[in-house]
Write an enzyme that holds these catalytic residues in place. Structure first.
Site, PDB file in Angstrom:
ATOM      1  N   SER A  86     -29.859-166.259   7.634  1.00  0.00           N
ATOM      2  CA  SER A  86     -29.192-165.990   6.357  1.00  0.00           C
ATOM      3  C   SER A  86     -28.165-167.083   6.101  1.00  0.00           C
ATOM      4  O   SER A  86     -27.986-167.998   6.893  1.00  0.00           O
ATOM      5  CB  SER A  86     -28.501-164.626   6.395  1.00  0.00           C
ATOM      6  OG  SER A  86     -27.320-164.719   7.168  1.00  0.00           O
ATOM      7  N   LYS A  87     -27.485-166.933   5.002  1.00  0.00           N
ATOM      8  CA  LYS A  87     -26.477-167.887   4.564  1.00  0.00           C
ATOM      9  C   LYS A  87     -25.394-168.112   5.641  1.00  0.00           C
ATOM     10  O   LYS A  87     -24.809-169.175   5.728  1.00  0.00           O
ATOM     11  CB  LYS A  87     -25.851-167.327   3.278  1.00  0.00           C
ATOM     12  CG  LYS A  87     -25.029-168.316   2.501  1.00  0.00           C
ATOM     13  CD  LYS A  87     -25.859-169.056   1.472  1.00  0.00           C
ATOM     14  CE  LYS A  87     -25.012-170.189   0.891  1.00  0.00           C
ATOM     15  NZ  LYS A  87     -25.795-171.215   0.237  1.00  0.00           N
ATOM     16  N   ARG A  88     -25.162-167.078   6.440  1.00  0.00           N
ATOM     17  CA  ARG A  88     -24.160-167.201   7.510  1.00  0.00           C
ATOM     18  C   ARG A  88     -24.466-168.363   8.447  1.00  0.00           C
ATOM     19  O   ARG A  88     -23.581-168.897   9.101  1.00  0.00           O
ATOM     20  CB  ARG A  88     -24.140-165.924   8.366  1.00  0.00           C
ATOM     21  CG  ARG A  88     -23.328-164.790   7.828  1.00  0.00           C
ATOM     22  CD  ARG A  88     -23.330-163.641   8.809  1.00  0.00           C
ATOM     23  NE  ARG A  88     -24.677-163.162   9.105  1.00  0.00           N
ATOM     24  CZ  ARG A  88     -25.265-163.221  10.297  1.00  0.00           C
ATOM     25  NH1 ARG A  88     -24.628-163.721  11.326  1.00  0.00           N
ATOM     26  NH2 ARG A  88     -26.496-162.779  10.457  1.00  0.00           N
TER      27      ARG A  88
END
Ligand code: GLU
Length: 430
Positions: free
Chosen positions: A207-209
């Site tokens: 994910s964006k994390r």
């Protein structure tokens, strides 16, 4: 294996334009493209835009842009699934007429036998059996007349002559339904292959994390499309134990599904950075310069490319490294205080004089000879001379090689910046 046993395979990439193209989607597109290109097959692009609320023209454009940037060209399409809704409606009617489906409170359901099972032959996971007892009669057309997703996919794959469906793992549970629809139409389903999930280095779903998550992010972060293709090809596939670098031609030649793993693959941006740096160093300097200008929208001096090419990992590393050639960066006062300790001004003055008298042309060799001469005369360590010069001309302790930097900046500008820095030194009492 799956990609060579048919004379003209037809593959497709079928993104839903409900958001930007993520790395997982890019990998799916790449694998389909590689299989098509490696077998003389056809690569079809189909936009699955039946979710009218979340599908937007901007998202479609972003996805097409991302594919173009990755240089994954398609042979047919982009088709719009939504525009085929009349055809989907016709097929629902046919299924009802044939007794395979029936109306239920306005909706239409496909009949699923109570007994038995549907087995899908997955090229990556092997056979997967879905007992019919776990699948109830499912809706293929809503009461408002709109066709359901699985119906649309099955009909489109059929009509578009798709021979191989290669897509993310998250579609496994849809597959028996698509197969049942096709069998009810007396058609044989295509071959299926479901790709493993992508994780971040911490083992959690990507994910964006984990940093860059979309193709657009990768582009803006300064990665090269050829490096991205190479890296994402390796997310779940490998040719052998050791080969990491593949040209796109080699990928086309070597990629096949038999070496795709069932296990989640890890997207590690640090590895991509490293790989991208290797690709950057291989580029022709003019090509690199063109790409830098394209990405940053600023004119790039050729000598700046020459001194940074070895140091960059991404294109966005360029201006922080080379910006001093255009304008000295913000002055790092702490770094300056550190390099000015213990008679720093004297060492810098000596360097200044040596550079002033270094002779012509003012090139890397002369600069090096001049600065090394100072080191020797003063009996100090090289960095005691190089670092003050570096901070004086760039503002920081981070720059490309000192001799290259000074030579690229030129004598006049180098001396002017050193003089200015020395005035600063006397102003602060050193
Ligand atoms: N539209 C689906 C998605 O974006 C893919 C469907 C398919 O490949 O069958 O996840």
């Amino acid at each position: 294996m799956m990609n060579v046993d048919l004379p003209s395979p037809r593959l497709r990439f079928a993104p839903s334009p409900t958001g930007v193209l993520h790395i997982g989607g890019a990998r799916t597109a790449l694998y389909n493209w590689l299989l098509a290109r490696g077998s003389g097959g056809t690569f079809v692009l189909r936009i699955e835009d039946t979710d009218r609320e979340r599908s937007t023209p901007e998202n479609v454009e972003q996805i097409l842009d991302a594919l173009r940037w990755l240089e994954l060209d398609w042979d047919e399409g982009p088709y719009s699934q939504w525009e085929r809704r009349d055809r989907h409606g016709e097929v629902v009617e046919r299924l009802v007429d044939g007794g395979h489906a029936y109306e239920d409170e306005g909706a239409v359901r496909l009949r699923v036998p109570d007994a038995g099972e549907t087995v899908i032959h997955d090229a990556i996971r092997g056979d997967i059996a879905f007992p019919h007892s776990a699948i109830k009669d499912f809706v293929i057309r809503r009461s408002d007349g709109s066709p359901l997703y699985n119906l649309a996919v099955a009909v489109d794959d059929l009509d578009m002559g798709i021979t191989h469906v290669v897509r993310g793992d998250d579609h496994i549970s849809n597959t028996p339904r698509q197969v049942m629809i096709l069998r009810a139409l007396s058609e044989e389903p295509p071959a299926y292959a479901h790709l493993p999930l992508l994780h971040g280095p911490d083992g959690k779903k990507l994910s964006k994390r984990h940093g860059a998550a979309s193709v657009q992010d990768l582009r803006e972060a300064g990665y090269l499309p050829e490096a991205v293709r190479n890296y994402i090809a390796l997310l779940g596939w490998g040719y052998d134990e050791s080969t990491t670098f593949f040209t796109t031609e080699e990928l086309i030649e070597r990629f096949d599904l038999s070496r795709v793993s069932k296990n989640p693959a890890v997207f590690d941006e640090q590895k991509l950075r490293w790989m991208n740096g290797r690709y950057l160093r291989e580029l022709d300097p003019d090509d690199l310069r063109r790409r830098l200008e394209e990405l940053t929208g600023r004119e790039v001096p050729p000598e700046a490319v020459a001194i940074t090419q070895e140091k960059m990992q991404t294109l966005t590393d360029f201006w922080p490294l080379a910006g001093f050639l255009v304008q000295r960066g913000p002055f790092d006062d702490r770094a300056w205080a550190r390099v000015m300790r213990d008679s720093g001004p004297e060492r810098l003055r000596a360097a200044r004089d040596a550079l002033e008298h270094a002779g012509e042309p003012f090139d890397v060799e002369r600069v090096e000879a001049a600065l090394r001469g100072v080191v020797e005369r003063l009996g100090v360590k090289p960095k005691d001379v190089f670092q003050p010069v570096r901070v004086a001309i760039t503002g920081t302790t981070v720059s490309p090689g000192i001799f290259e930097s000074v030579a690229a900046l030129g004598r006049e500008e180098t001396l002017a910046r050193i003089d200015e820095a020395l005035r600063r030194a006397s102003g602060t009492g050193h």
